[in-house]
Design a protein around this motif. Structure first.
Motif, PDB file in Angstrom:
ATOM      1  N   TYR A  92       8.152   2.210   2.880  1.00  0.00           N
ATOM      2  CA  TYR A  92       7.107   1.513   3.484  1.00  0.00           C
ATOM      3  C   TYR A  92       7.218   0.397   2.202  1.00  0.00           C
ATOM      4  N   MET A 148      -7.650   2.710  -0.788  1.00  0.00           N
ATOM      5  CA  MET A 148      -7.595   4.517   0.457  1.00  0.00           C
ATOM      6  C   MET A 148      -9.175   4.076   0.447  1.00  0.00           C
ATOM      7  N   ASP A 189       9.478   6.256  -0.484  1.00  0.00           N
ATOM      8  CA  ASP A 189       8.823   5.691   0.133  1.00  0.00           C
ATOM      9  C   ASP A 189       9.037   4.788   1.072  1.00  0.00           C
ATOM     10  N   GLN A 204      -1.748  10.505  -1.265  1.00  0.00           N
ATOM     11  CA  GLN A 204      -2.513  10.046  -1.853  1.00  0.00           C
ATOM     12  C   GLN A 204      -2.478  10.333  -3.375  1.00  0.00           C
ATOM     13  N   ALA A 228       0.884  -0.861  -0.027  1.00  0.00           N
ATOM     14  CA  ALA A 228       0.058   0.197   0.445  1.00  0.00           C
ATOM     15  C   ALA A 228       0.669   1.187   0.220  1.00  0.00           C
ATOM     16  N   CYS A 285      -3.104   1.848  -4.308  1.00  0.00           N
ATOM     17  CA  CYS A 285      -2.904   2.260  -2.088  1.00  0.00           C
ATOM     18  C   CYS A 285      -4.499   2.146  -1.719  1.00  0.00           C
ATOM     19  N   ARG A 291       5.409   4.137  -7.347  1.00  0.00           N
ATOM     20  CA  ARG A 291       6.264   4.937  -6.157  1.00  0.00           C
ATOM     21  C   ARG A 291       6.950   5.736  -6.046  1.00  0.00           C
ATOM     22  N   LYS A 313       2.466   4.743  -0.079  1.00  0.00           N
ATOM     23  CA  LYS A 313       2.369   6.164   0.855  1.00  0.00           C
ATOM     24  C   LYS A 313       2.497   6.904   0.233  1.00  0.00           C
ATOM     25  N   GLU A 314       3.801   7.139  -0.776  1.00  0.00           N
ATOM     26  CA  GLU A 314       4.352   8.131  -1.276  1.00  0.00           C
ATOM     27  C   GLU A 314       4.129   7.843  -2.564  1.00  0.00           C
ATOM     28  N   GLN A 360      -4.701  12.365   3.671  1.00  0.00           N
ATOM     29  CA  GLN A 360      -3.315  11.559   3.269  1.00  0.00           C
ATOM     30  C   GLN A 360      -3.317  12.214   1.861  1.00  0.00           C
TER      31      GLN A 360
END
Ligand SMILES: Cc1cc2nc3c(=O)[nH]c(=O)nc-3n(C[C@H](O)[C@H](O)[C@H](O)COP(=O)(O)O)c2cc1C
Length: 216
Positions: A199, A163, A197, A75, A18, A161, A193, A20-21, A73
């Motif tokens: 993550y 959401m 990021d 995204q 998922a 991602c 991505r 995040k950025e 958020q």
């Protein structure tokens, strides 16, 4: 004969996370967007009824409005394409009839030959309307679509991602859906991505297979 090796499949499913950025400079090529749209269309649904519509948002002016209504958020603003997945409000027997027409045309059979199926599906929907769970049922169907979308994206090397952290009513407002047949229930940001990021390299946190899968 498998179309894709289990190794390749699992590699892509592990590659998916998922995001995040997103890297806001990278855009999904149009033919891949189109393939992802087709994957949404091909999503299976209970009785085949497809109580949904999917809005693919590429316009930066619209995307810029979304973080404020997505728990801040980033995204939805930085992704290439933001998908808003909507249910059809007031899904009812008329929608079943519309699907039966589609089914008859697709299979080259008469509507009359599908009367039994129509009665069965129509009875299910009528019960959902009278008992007040039809929108929950429609929402469940949309969750199948987001699963298919995420897996399809991963196989194409596109990041995503999912959401739930969105203010669905506000999405309706921004997309001009107030007073229409559709209501947003879920979002999915698509794109690529960012190198920053953190993550992306985190280990997956999943319960052991032996605990959650049991062969009998
Ligand atoms: C239905 C659904 C809604 C989610 N909503 C959000 C969200 O609003 N924002 C977010 O950053 N992640 C969201 N996630 C991502 C999950 O937190 C993530 O999938 C989970 O922690 C597992 O991590 P992985 O997808 O990176 O393997 C959502 C996931 C799902 C399936």
């Amino acid at each position: 004969m498998a179309k894709i090796s289990s190794t390749d499949l699992l590699e892509q499913l592990k590659w998916r996370y998922a995001v995040k950025e997103f890297d806001s400079t990278k855009k999904i090529p149009s033919e891949l967007v189109s393939a992802l749209e087709d994957s949404l269309v091909l999503t299976p649904s209970s009785f085949g009824l497809q109580p949904w519509k999917f809005f693919i948002i590429e316009d930066q002016g619209i995307k810029d409005q979304l973080p404020a209504i997505s728990w801040n958020q980033p995204q939805p603003k930085d992704c290439s394409h933001m998908v808003a997945l909507a249910i059809k409000r007031n899904f009812a027997e008329a929608d079943v009839a519309r699907f039966i027409d589609c089914l008859a045309a697709s299979r080259g059979v008469t509507v009359e030959s599908l009367e039994g199926y129509k009665g069965f599906a129509g009875g299910f929907v009528a019960q959902g309307v009278s008992e007040g769970w039809i929108e929950h049922w429609s929402t469940h169907q949309v969750y199948i679509a987001i699963g298919q979308l995420m897996s399809s994206a991963a196989l194409l090397g596109i990041d995503a991602c999912p959401m739930e952290g969105i203010q669905a009513d506000k999405y309706d407002e921004v997309l001009g859906l107030d007073g229409t047949e559709y209501h947003v229930v879920l979002g999915c940001a698509l794109g690529y991505r960012s190198e920053n990021d953190k993550y992306a390299t985190m280990n997956k946190a999943r319960f052991p297979k032996e605990e959650i899968v049991e062969r009998r």
